[in-house]
Write a protein that holds these residues in place. Sequence first.
Motif, PDB file in Angstrom:
ATOM      1  N   PHE A 179       0.837  -1.202   0.000  1.00  0.00           N
ATOM      2  CA  PHE A 179       0.000   0.000   0.000  1.00  0.00           C
ATOM      3  C   PHE A 179       0.874   1.255   0.000  1.00  0.00           C
ATOM      4  O   PHE A 179       1.146   1.812  -1.046  1.00  0.00           O
ATOM      5  CB  PHE A 179      -0.984  -0.016   1.179  1.00  0.00           C
ATOM      6  N   ILE A 217       5.954   4.644   0.924  1.00  0.00           N
ATOM      7  CA  ILE A 217       7.102   5.105   1.709  1.00  0.00           C
ATOM      8  C   ILE A 217       7.341   4.247   2.951  1.00  0.00           C
ATOM      9  O   ILE A 217       6.491   3.477   3.375  1.00  0.00           O
ATOM     10  CB  ILE A 217       6.981   6.603   2.092  1.00  0.00           C
ATOM     11  N   ASP A 222       8.548   4.301   6.987  1.00  0.00           N
ATOM     12  CA  ASP A 222       8.577   5.221   8.125  1.00  0.00           C
ATOM     13  C   ASP A 222       9.576   4.732   9.174  1.00  0.00           C
ATOM     14  O   ASP A 222      10.174   3.663   9.032  1.00  0.00           O
ATOM     15  CB  ASP A 222       7.171   5.294   8.732  1.00  0.00           C
ATOM     16  N   GLY A 266      11.477   2.967  11.942  1.00  0.00           N
ATOM     17  CA  GLY A 266      11.378   1.613  12.493  1.00  0.00           C
ATOM     18  C   GLY A 266      10.773   0.594  11.547  1.00  0.00           C
ATOM     19  O   GLY A 266      10.344  -0.472  11.983  1.00  0.00           O
ATOM     20  N   PRO A 286      17.449   5.481  12.159  1.00  0.00           N
ATOM     21  CA  PRO A 286      16.182   5.403  12.902  1.00  0.00           C
ATOM     22  C   PRO A 286      15.027   4.782  12.104  1.00  0.00           C
ATOM     23  O   PRO A 286      14.024   4.405  12.681  1.00  0.00           O
ATOM     24  CB  PRO A 286      15.878   6.881  13.240  1.00  0.00           C
ATOM     25  N   LEU A 288      15.371   2.002  10.526  1.00  0.00           N
ATOM     26  CA  LEU A 288      15.610   0.551  10.497  1.00  0.00           C
ATOM     27  C   LEU A 288      14.686  -0.156  11.486  1.00  0.00           C
ATOM     28  O   LEU A 288      14.487   0.296  12.603  1.00  0.00           O
ATOM     29  CB  LEU A 288      17.075   0.272  10.862  1.00  0.00           C
ATOM     30  N   TYR A 344      -5.110   7.403   1.086  1.00  0.00           N
ATOM     31  CA  TYR A 344      -5.749   6.082   1.051  1.00  0.00           C
ATOM     32  C   TYR A 344      -4.727   4.977   1.313  1.00  0.00           C
ATOM     33  O   TYR A 344      -4.968   4.045   2.090  1.00  0.00           O
ATOM     34  CB  TYR A 344      -6.433   5.875  -0.308  1.00  0.00           C
ATOM     35  N   GLN A 345      -3.561   5.099   0.682  1.00  0.00           N
ATOM     36  CA  GLN A 345      -2.529   4.059   0.832  1.00  0.00           C
ATOM     37  C   GLN A 345      -2.033   3.982   2.271  1.00  0.00           C
ATOM     38  O   GLN A 345      -1.775   2.901   2.795  1.00  0.00           O
ATOM     39  CB  GLN A 345      -1.341   4.336  -0.105  1.00  0.00           C
ATOM     40  N   TYR A 346      -1.883   5.142   2.916  1.00  0.00           N
ATOM     41  CA  TYR A 346      -1.404   5.135   4.306  1.00  0.00           C
ATOM     42  C   TYR A 346      -2.456   4.519   5.234  1.00  0.00           C
ATOM     43  O   TYR A 346      -2.126   3.784   6.158  1.00  0.00           O
ATOM     44  CB  TYR A 346      -1.059   6.564   4.761  1.00  0.00           C
ATOM     45  N   LYS A 393      -4.682   2.255   4.379  1.00  0.00           N
ATOM     46  CA  LYS A 393      -4.698   0.796   4.149  1.00  0.00           C
ATOM     47  C   LYS A 393      -3.469   0.129   4.761  1.00  0.00           C
ATOM     48  O   LYS A 393      -3.540  -0.984   5.253  1.00  0.00           O
ATOM     49  CB  LYS A 393      -4.766   0.494   2.646  1.00  0.00           C
ATOM     50  N   GLU A 394      -2.338   0.832   4.705  1.00  0.00           N
ATOM     51  CA  GLU A 394      -1.103   0.281   5.276  1.00  0.00           C
ATOM     52  C   GLU A 394      -1.301   0.029   6.779  1.00  0.00           C
ATOM     53  O   GLU A 394      -0.862  -0.975   7.315  1.00  0.00           O
ATOM     54  CB  GLU A 394       0.054   1.282   5.066  1.00  0.00           C
ATOM     55  N   PHE A 438       1.524  13.202   4.667  1.00  0.00           N
ATOM     56  CA  PHE A 438       1.222  12.144   5.625  1.00  0.00           C
ATOM     57  C   PHE A 438       2.143  10.959   5.402  1.00  0.00           C
ATOM     58  O   PHE A 438       2.940  10.906   4.472  1.00  0.00           O
ATOM     59  CB  PHE A 438      -0.233  11.686   5.473  1.00  0.00           C
ATOM     60  N   SER A 439       2.016   9.980   6.269  1.00  0.00           N
ATOM     61  CA  SER A 439       2.686   8.694   6.140  1.00  0.00           C
ATOM     62  C   SER A 439       1.907   7.760   7.047  1.00  0.00           C
ATOM     63  O   SER A 439       1.018   8.210   7.773  1.00  0.00           O
ATOM     64  CB  SER A 439       4.135   8.793   6.602  1.00  0.00           C
ATOM     65  N   GLN A 440       2.269   6.483   7.045  1.00  0.00           N
ATOM     66  CA  GLN A 440       1.563   5.550   7.922  1.00  0.00           C
ATOM     67  C   GLN A 440       1.732   5.950   9.385  1.00  0.00           C
ATOM     68  O   GLN A 440       0.829   5.773  10.196  1.00  0.00           O
ATOM     69  CB  GLN A 440       1.994   4.101   7.676  1.00  0.00           C
ATOM     70  N   SER A 441       2.893   6.540   9.707  1.00  0.00           N
ATOM     71  CA  SER A 441       3.142   6.947  11.088  1.00  0.00           C
ATOM     72  C   SER A 441       2.178   8.058  11.518  1.00  0.00           C
ATOM     73  O   SER A 441       1.673   8.060  12.644  1.00  0.00           O
ATOM     74  CB  SER A 441       4.596   7.418  11.212  1.00  0.00           C
ATOM     75  N   VAL A 442       1.901   8.982  10.612  1.00  0.00           N
ATOM     76  CA  VAL A 442       0.956  10.063  10.900  1.00  0.00           C
ATOM     77  C   VAL A 442      -0.427   9.475  11.234  1.00  0.00           C
ATOM     78  O   VAL A 442      -1.109   9.918  12.161  1.00  0.00           O
ATOM     79  CB  VAL A 442       0.872  11.038   9.698  1.00  0.00           C
ATOM     80  N   ARG A 460      -1.024   6.363  12.315  1.00  0.00           N
ATOM     81  CA  ARG A 460      -0.952   5.636  13.596  1.00  0.00           C
ATOM     82  C   ARG A 460      -1.070   6.594  14.772  1.00  0.00           C
ATOM     83  O   ARG A 460      -1.806   6.350  15.718  1.00  0.00           O
ATOM     84  CB  ARG A 460       0.381   4.860  13.686  1.00  0.00           C
ATOM     85  N   PRO A 488       6.366   1.488  15.681  1.00  0.00           N
ATOM     86  CA  PRO A 488       7.411   0.471  15.792  1.00  0.00           C
ATOM     87  C   PRO A 488       8.623   0.995  16.566  1.00  0.00           C
ATOM     88  O   PRO A 488       8.886   2.195  16.552  1.00  0.00           O
ATOM     89  CB  PRO A 488       7.779   0.168  14.339  1.00  0.00           C
ATOM     90  N   GLU A 489       9.325   0.059  17.215  1.00  0.00           N
ATOM     91  CA  GLU A 489      10.553   0.451  17.933  1.00  0.00           C
ATOM     92  C   GLU A 489      11.618   0.856  16.926  1.00  0.00           C
ATOM     93  O   GLU A 489      11.675   0.312  15.831  1.00  0.00           O
ATOM     94  CB  GLU A 489      11.104  -0.748  18.697  1.00  0.00           C
ATOM     95  N   ASN A 490      12.463   1.776  17.327  1.00  0.00           N
ATOM     96  CA  ASN A 490      13.567   2.127  16.432  1.00  0.00           C
ATOM     97  C   ASN A 490      14.763   2.658  17.208  1.00  0.00           C
ATOM     98  O   ASN A 490      14.666   2.934  18.411  1.00  0.00           O
ATOM     99  CB  ASN A 490      13.111   3.111  15.352  1.00  0.00           C
TER     100      ASN A 490
END
Lengths: 190, 582
Positions: A60, A63, A65, A67, A85, A87, B239-241, B243-244, B309-313, B315, B323-325
């Motif tokens: 989907f 990009i 993000d 982690g 970061p 990874l 939409y993609q974010y 769905k992700e 945006f991104s999937q993190s936005v 979430r 996720p841990e990083n």
Amino acid sequence: MKTTGIMIVGVGGQGSLLASKLLGNLLTAQGYDVKVSEVHGMSQRGGSVVTYVKFGDRVFSPIIDLGEADYIVSFEKLEAARYAPYLKKGGRIVTNTQQIDPMPVITGTAEYPQDILEELKNLGCRIDALDALSLAEEAGSAKAVNIVLLGRLAKSFHIEYDAWIKALETTVKPKFIEMNKKAFDLGYHS
Amino acid sequence: MKKLMIGNEALARGFYEGGIGAVSSYPGTPSTEITEFLAKYDDIYSEWAPNEKVAAEVAFGASLGGKRSLCCMKHVGLNVAADPLFTLSYTGVNAGMVVCVADDPAMHSSQNEQDSRHYAIAAKLPMLEPADSDEALQFAKASFKLSEQFDTVVMMRTLTRIAHSQSIVTLGEREEAPEKPYEKKPEKYIMMPAYAKKRHPVVEERMKKLAEYAESCPFNRVEWSEDKTLGIITSGTSYQYVKEVFGDRVSVLKLGMINPLPKKTVKSFAQKVDRLVVVEELDGIIETFCRTLGLEVEGKKLFSPIGEFSQSVIRKAFGLKEPENVQLPNPVPLRPPMMCSGCPHRGIYYTLSKNKITVIGDIGCYTLGAQPPLCAVDTTLCMGASVSGLHGFNKAGEGAFESRSVAVIGDSTFMHSGITGLVDIAYNQSNSTVIILDNSITGMTGHQQNPTTGLNIKGDPAGKIDLEALCRSIGIERVRVVDPYNIEECEKAILEELKAPCPSVIISRRPCVLLKYVKLNAPLEISNDACRGCRKCMKLGCPSISFKNGHAVIDETLCVGCGVCKQLCAFGAIQGQGGKVQ
């Protein structure tokens, strides 16, 4: 299959577009759903550049993000640190040991961090570091750093060697195939 | 056949399959490649126009003349094309016409992050928005028919992450466009008050019909989940974010036609879910629409109107775990983009910076001269604003600024909209000094031809605008050409023209160092014995020169031997064959 994410990072002009093209061709030929995302324009003028390659049954978001990256392929070691970061826990960084000073370092307003790769290791990143520039020069062109690094990535990747070579042959211009194969092998066997 | 394509290539392919006959555009990231890919088809007419307004008008003329037509631009380009766009809404089309606009949330390569959807609403035009390359192809292919069916220009909106992301597309066959011979229809095509008054009701009626069409438009779809506690309305990359993050766990109304919005579909979706959230980048347009329908909805309360945006936005907005990083203990030095080694703009900027001249800047690679150590640019607003901005600045100074301020503008930007500013200087007489940075190409967007290069979009010989003659013809008597690799010559010209009692144009001419035909010199070297460590060469901000152990060092892999640094060194420490200004 869960989506796998690879980030290709480096300095604008180092050939990340060709590397992502090769990966795109390789993964499409393997039958995966693939997305490759890159940014053109201003960032390409010697700035920090990043390309995302994602594949799986259904991808989907184009990009990657923080982690989320399974692999980071870095053409320059400061860039490996910049994007570390991103990874995933347990992910792997394949990086060139080459140092290219960014403008703030050149003008003296910032210092290039020493032992940056050691620091990343201490933070728990799995690091595959190699002098890809020397290997690329050995293969015949300093520009083949990208292919040397993909060769090294291929070593820890689940797709067989022959498929990589086939993707390489369909991606690079015919007159550069032999040189790039040599570069790939030097990375693969390093 | 399936193929991996960036969104822009997929759009080009879709327009091609949809029977396009003509495309006219001005380059602008992230829209440029659509027209470049279309130029590869020999059975259609393609061109780079001098600016987006011209491109839109050319496309209109082509539609009138019977060819399905297109013009592409970046979001700010639509501001330039807005004049024809708003009245094209009244005239409608003959053959199908599409205006494709690429927004750049997060401003990867732009000066603002305006949301082009406002234009579709304001101009009362339908707008489509694909969410990946395959949709880009399918929507583009369908857009001309939609245009002809409703007698309207169709707008196609894309985003950086669509335009420059590759995903798999299914290729189809090219459709033959129906013949649409030109017919004289004054009441449709002459927008003077008497006729325009009759066309406005047509526009309103058309919007009603389009709103009805939106309810059944195949590009709008509901993806029901068994769980209806959360329903999300979204479009494009958002939409993609979504769905992700959520997969099939939430119900989604995915909009492909984003103007006009489908009232009944939205209402019916809202009624079936417990909580309604709109996920849209930039402004809260869909959210506002939901509110006008009296729906309880969340949107910009959860999501910022700033950036992409991104999937993190997603979430974070929904309070989900990240996720841990790895956290780096120290910040990594920034690596901003910069002017290339051997960039011909550097010599001019060094001279301007050294002489503390106020520089009214413009849009292009040369905006990078604003960064340290050159810090040579004072303003960047929009295409062409350097020339007209300087004129206003000088008028405000009532004579105090003219001897220490200049405008800098690239060759392509000058042709785009710098020329009209120069006309103002010539007409209203300010003693302004304009520097045209002529690198013989449109640089920043990736080397497109323009009216001054003598080549067309296919690289074939074309008309060539003579900049010197053009400037003289509008009444600028002092026009001179300098080589930016020659610092002495640049400085002399700039200081003389600033002093001169009338307006002048300096053309700084040398092709972009990245052009393939440019011959590079051997890299220069620095003699450690001669180098006194004065750091004068470091003031150029050349990526090839760094400073180590008390001496300047030249990176031989980057240096192209332009020789600008060699001219600055008072101790003759910089050596090599390069730097012979030819």
